[in-house]
Design a protein around this motif. Sequence first.
Motif, PDB file in Angstrom:
ATOM      1  N   TYR A  21     -86.809 -45.090  58.736  1.00 38.70           N
ATOM      2  CA  TYR A  21     -87.009 -43.779  58.112  1.00 38.70           C
ATOM      3  C   TYR A  21     -86.717 -42.656  59.100  1.00 38.70           C
ATOM      4  O   TYR A  21     -85.991 -41.699  58.780  1.00 38.70           O
ATOM      5  CB  TYR A  21     -88.442 -43.658  57.595  1.00 38.70           C
TER       6      TYR A  21
ATOM      7  N   GLU B 247     -83.704 -39.717  59.038  1.00 37.28           N
ATOM      8  CA  GLU B 247     -83.952 -38.277  59.125  1.00 37.28           C
ATOM      9  C   GLU B 247     -83.229 -37.674  60.329  1.00 37.28           C
ATOM     10  O   GLU B 247     -82.668 -36.572  60.242  1.00 37.28           O
ATOM     11  CB  GLU B 247     -85.463 -38.010  59.241  1.00 37.28           C
TER      12      GLU B 247
ATOM     13  N   LYS C 125     -79.513 -37.229  59.606  1.00 37.74           N
ATOM     14  CA  LYS C 125     -79.206 -36.062  58.780  1.00 37.74           C
ATOM     15  C   LYS C 125     -79.014 -34.822  59.664  1.00 37.74           C
ATOM     16  O   LYS C 125     -78.047 -34.069  59.506  1.00 37.74           O
ATOM     17  CB  LYS C 125     -80.326 -35.817  57.773  1.00 37.74           C
TER      18      LYS C 125
ATOM     19  N   LEU D 249     -88.081 -36.665  66.273  1.00 36.67           N
ATOM     20  CA  LEU D 249     -86.704 -36.569  65.804  1.00 36.67           C
ATOM     21  C   LEU D 249     -85.770 -36.141  66.932  1.00 36.67           C
ATOM     22  O   LEU D 249     -84.643 -36.627  67.038  1.00 36.67           O
ATOM     23  CB  LEU D 249     -86.610 -35.577  64.641  1.00 36.67           C
TER      24      LEU D 249
END
Length: 490
Positions: free
Chosen positions: A242, A246, A249, A273
């Motif tokens: 997951y 993210e 992206k 991230l």
Amino acid sequence: MKGIIKKIIDSKTIKHGDTIIVGFSGGPDSLTLLHALDSVKEVLGLSIYAAHINHQIRPVDCDKEAEHARDICEELGIPFKLVICDCKVLAKLEKVSEEEAGRKIRYKAFSDMANEIEQCGTSRDKIKIAIAQNSDDQVETVLFHILRGTAVRGLTGIPISRLDECGYMVIRPLLGISRTEIEEYVDDYDLKPNIDKSNEKPIYSRNKIRLELIPELEREYNPSLRKAVLRLSKSAACDDEYMMNEAMKLYDESISENHEYGIYKIRAAHGALKRRIATIMLEAEGVHPTYELVNSIVGIINSDNPSASYNLPGGKVAERRYDNLVFSQEKHGDDSYTESESWDITDISISSISIAEYLGIRGGLNGSKEKRALYAAFDLDKLIRERGLETEIVCATNVRSQLGINLRTRKSGDYIRTGNGSKKLQDFLVDEKVPKSSRDEIKLAVIGSEILWILPDEMFRSERYKIKGKYSQKYQIDDSSERVLFLELR
């Protein structure tokens, strides 16, 4: 024992009609995998090959194991390939452990075999390299990563499938199967596997984990340790997938041409991230993402200094240019894009030969131990038809000029045909992380702007392209081929 066969099918790593190369040591794990796949090959329409690597670590034992592995394959009627390579020598040359050297040797051999099969006409997406690692190997890997110091990704352990450096799919159908289940399968079918006695000696890190650490932890702390570690691995893999999605992206939104990344949105992202995006950036730039390097890239992204920079391995530099993060390399001379000129090379030949001659050459190349010339081969008649020429007027003695084949470096608009269309040379060079300053040195065999062969070059990231270059897939030789355009770099 149908349990293991069902679990292999349920793993969804294998599809009907696949061509599978089994990494076959002949030990209990790989023998179980080979035997189980062989038992369902008719039902699933599988083509099975076996590749055995003799690492020469234990010369006498390794030779005996190779012969036994060959005998097993002959009995099952499975094509067998033996690769012999001195693992100790490679370890010293590359200054790595024997374990790491052995891993490199194995995966290169598997990729080479996959490439041979692909060149014979099997679609790449149908070729899979099967490695016989089991759930106990998964436990050992996760513990190994923990002991070395790992981020969340390291807790995920061994992936059940992945692409190797040459783009071939590597699968692990036994990853959900325990060593105990494998031993029961071997007993049930009275199989006679190779037994590597060195696996029972605590001489390697992983052996020590298996033979000493895990039994101690099970005895003193948790009898269900293996199940607990596997649960941790699955949970970490779910979370990491997951988070990586993210991160990708944001990465995709940030990336631009010329190794530049817009970091405006990244600066506002959560630290978890940012670390993943920094890891992706480093990997994209051909730099191994160590803990320190990832921290350094995150530091540059977070910095209030719009000109912050950090020197990376290999002479590369990561630097802030206000809201952009730029990866650059020390330049040698003029880095501008220049229209190329033809390059004069006397040790390349271009000729037309019959399919029989080509198959003879290919057989000699495959069967000889001598170091042979590099070559590229294409279906000549497909080329002729593509250009609207008459087959009869293209003669063997003048094929180069009649087809307009040139040997040169790059020009604007160059492209190469792929399996599903075409790809700009510029995009290929970017994907291969060729520094901008070195792109004008890449050699090409072309017809107009269409590339037949991107010649091998050390600047390529892929080992396959470094050694063999990249071929156009538009004019592949198949069963209907009669004449071959043969380019040979002597």
